[in-house]
Scaffold this active site. Sequence first.
Site, PDB file in Angstrom:
ATOM      1  N   GLU A 147      26.074  17.576  -3.341  1.00 43.46           N
ATOM      2  CA  GLU A 147      25.626  16.384  -4.779  1.00 43.46           C
ATOM      3  C   GLU A 147      25.268  17.599  -5.959  1.00 43.46           C
ATOM      4  O   GLU A 147      25.608  19.240  -5.521  1.00 43.46           O
ATOM      5  CB  GLU A 147      23.300  16.580  -4.501  1.00 43.46           C
ATOM      6  N   ALA A 288      17.492  24.419  -2.768  1.00 39.83           N
ATOM      7  CA  ALA A 288      17.823  23.610  -1.881  1.00 39.83           C
ATOM      8  C   ALA A 288      18.934  22.402  -1.741  1.00 39.83           C
ATOM      9  O   ALA A 288      18.720  22.048  -3.220  1.00 39.83           O
ATOM     10  CB  ALA A 288      16.301  23.335  -0.741  1.00 39.83           C
ATOM     11  N   GLU A 290      18.909  18.454   0.080  1.00 41.34           N
ATOM     12  CA  GLU A 290      17.644  17.401   0.708  1.00 41.34           C
ATOM     13  C   GLU A 290      18.650  16.923   2.022  1.00 41.34           C
ATOM     14  O   GLU A 290      18.324  15.265   1.879  1.00 41.34           O
ATOM     15  CB  GLU A 290      17.214  16.248  -0.148  1.00 41.34           C
ATOM     16  N   ASN A 291      20.367  16.948   1.966  1.00 35.99           N
ATOM     17  CA  ASN A 291      20.595  16.649   2.474  1.00 35.99           C
ATOM     18  C   ASN A 291      19.793  15.557   4.092  1.00 35.99           C
ATOM     19  O   ASN A 291      19.240  16.403   4.479  1.00 35.99           O
ATOM     20  CB  ASN A 291      21.758  17.201   3.530  1.00 35.99           C
ATOM     21  N   HIS A 323       9.642  19.615  -1.332  1.00 28.02           N
ATOM     22  CA  HIS A 323       9.654  18.501  -2.752  1.00 28.02           C
ATOM     23  C   HIS A 323      11.337  18.246  -1.005  1.00 28.02           C
ATOM     24  O   HIS A 323      11.846  16.638  -2.054  1.00 28.02           O
ATOM     25  CB  HIS A 323      10.911  19.912  -3.098  1.00 28.02           C
ATOM     26  N   GLU A 324      11.956  19.031  -1.054  1.00 30.72           N
ATOM     27  CA  GLU A 324      13.079  18.240  -0.201  1.00 30.72           C
ATOM     28  C   GLU A 324      13.110  17.413   0.774  1.00 30.72           C
ATOM     29  O   GLU A 324      12.973  16.276   1.027  1.00 30.72           O
ATOM     30  CB  GLU A 324      14.244  19.182   0.362  1.00 30.72           C
TER      31      GLU A 324
END
Length: 881
Positions: A147, A288, A290-291, A323-324
């Site tokens: 990303e 981080a 989020e894959n 969050h992720e």
Amino acid sequence: MALKNRDILPDVAKPVHYHVSLFDLQLGGSWDYKGIVRINSKITRSTTEIVLNSKEIEVQNVEIYGSDGKKLAKVSEITYDTKSERVTLKFPEEISPADAVLSINFTGTINNAMAGFYRSKYKAVADPTEDTPKEGEFHYMLSTQFESCDARRAFPCFDEPNLKATFDFEIEVPIGQTALSNMPIKSERNGSSSELKFVSFETTPLMSTYLLAWAVGDFEYVEAMTQRKYQGKSIPVRVYTTKGLKEQALFALECAHRTVDYFSEVFEIEYPLPKADLLAVHEFAMGAMENWGLVTYRTTAVLFDEGKSDTRYKNRIAYVVAHELAHQWFGNLVTMDWWNELWLNEGFATWVGWLAVDNFYPEWNIWSQFVAEGVQQAFQLDSLRASHPIEVPVRNALEVDQIFDHISYLKGSSVIRMLSDHLGRETFLCGVAAYLKAHAYGNATTNDLWSALSKASNQDVTSFMDPWIRKIGFPVVTVTEEPGQISIRQNRFLSTGDTKSEEDETTWWIPLGLRSGPEMTDVKPRALVSKADILGDIEQGSFYKLNGDLSGFYRTNYPADRLEKLGKSLGLLSTEDKIGLIGDAAALAVSGDGTTSALLALLEGFKEEQNYLTWSQISSSIANLRSVFAQNGPVAAGLKKFSLQLASPAANDIGWEFSSEDDYLTVQLRKLLIGMAGLAGHENIISDARQRFQFWDSGTDRNAVHTNLRSVVFGIAISEGGHKEYNAVKQEYIKTDSVDGKEICLGALGRTKDANLVKDYLDFVFSDKVAIQDIHNGAVSVASNSQTRHLLWDYIKKNWNSVEARLSTNNVVFERFVRMGLSKFADHNIAADIASFFQDKDTSAYDRALVIVADSIRTNAHYKQRDEVQVLEWLQTHGYA
């Protein structure tokens, strides 16, 4: 946004499924690898060329096959456009509309830029397997960061968020290494030699290219199973680390498996993958990523060493994990249609991340923390002319890196909190669940979310939220008290205080959150929906306050005597109210809508305050005052004394000693007060800090500096000391095995006042001894030191070529460095010097940051010029100067 306003790939081919195979990885030396990607595509119209995204990839051979496996054509010409990061594949004859398979052979590089497919170096804490890549004293792990636009840096692809497809992935790795990807391992087979193996993974759900991920390394893991059953069985949740660190992943693991279950309930959709992996990555530009099914983290955002780590990092880990994992639904399952709606991903994940942490750790007072940290930071950036709307036009995806900022994340989450409070949390989450169900495995827009929330609440959410999302800035509500009534007026707030009429055309929907009476009870819900209104239901002289708990995203400007009354009735206010009151008074002083005298008078009333989060706001407001007026000797001295006298009673009361009964907020309060008073000149605290540092440094008592006080003690010792203290902390940075130790040391080192040591420090920061991800931390610590920040600017100018070379590999880090390193000045001449210096540079990676820097300095300089005389008068009148 209309498609015509987007610079997107030609739509002659749409991907349906990718099969990505990577092999012949050169783990050292050139770090090259080979790959084959086969893309099942729909050819939508006759064409002789297909355009994909590709960056730093060499395409060597391309063939196109029909769905029956018959070869249709071989590429006749391959051309690259490096600026637009595209590769054009030309074929000798026309390809007709049909289902087809595009087969591409290519080579790429495992880079060291924290983007694409990259390598991270680390010092092993346990003996790695023999086939772990190594150069000198460092070992390497491999991972991805795609990303927003870096999947194309790993393999040629259709790298746009709404071109979703499924993925099969396989990779050839040394037999002793662990390979991970979004999905569980499907099979392993022999590689091209006896030392290698191919690892293949199960097919992913339909998803965007930026969510594909893989990693290779000498990994170990800790595991827990979800308590909920998914399709009849629990899901394994694992946190992977390089060898020797897995015990530090236990807290993140505890957060993770509970959070997966929590969000499955909140969103009314079960976690959609068969496993949830978290991975600690040693070099990482963001916090981080989020894959889907393989979330990657900076080490300090996922590892916690009980007894060695500052407890503040527990709070950070719990939030970043949540969050992720929120993104696994909001972002991954349902993805924004285009990058202009990045806020849909990030604003929501931020808010719901805090929601999860509040559910698990109510004693942390999370929403007060959100108001003190999230809302106030969003206000600060959004009060600049250089701000942008939450939903910002993005023509070219390559522009998007610069909007991963406090507007997308923090203003986005602040207006979601405002909306949730207005609709009611249960109604709000019911609408969110409907939105996710309606758009699962697809793409959606802001209007899609508003439609779902409107239906759930029976309110026209679109009409009152549109200005918040699509217009720049936020309002200040000015209160005027008149006989028998209170008048309120909304205007756009700018920190420079010079809003022009054409900048003040937006009328926001503003929930007033009115509380009044002796018990400060909520008055019936009411909103300001015009530029001005009259509140007639408040008795003259009665106690009242607007924007209860700072639920609304706006500043409130009270008459001076009302602000004074509020300051004398702190017992009636919530923590969020106090934070908002101080934050508003500080911001209004900067803009000239209020006065610094009123702010200082308000702050004087907080000597008895005992809440950490309120003190956090007090501390940051005073720090900004001391920063802006630092070059005026008498004012600087007066503000230092003011800070000392304000913080000292509370610091003396809380003391140095920790108790097993101390809760999280007490621990943080002790650290803040000791630091605030010590850095304001508290002689006993300075003496104690130096003595503790001496015991620690000499080895007499390595426990003399408590884990939670390292940042404070190191900072005071370096600020008050010289070469000896500086060198001790520098060595600690180099050798520490504490996961948060490097960040703590880096911040403390920047407090030195010695010009020669600042030069040494900046040389050190830009050397390869400091990970590129941490360079901006070093810059910020020097920039925050008003006595040395000019040395940072001098250093940048004199060493630009090396600074640029070090930072240009990662645009996110580069932009953050420029924005955070240069925005603290309060001098028009320095602003002009910065503008002049960058005039002939390629600033495309950080041009938005430079506008923010210029706006911030202009704001600070105007404030200093306007208020320094009256501030000095107030300080003298009240015995501080």
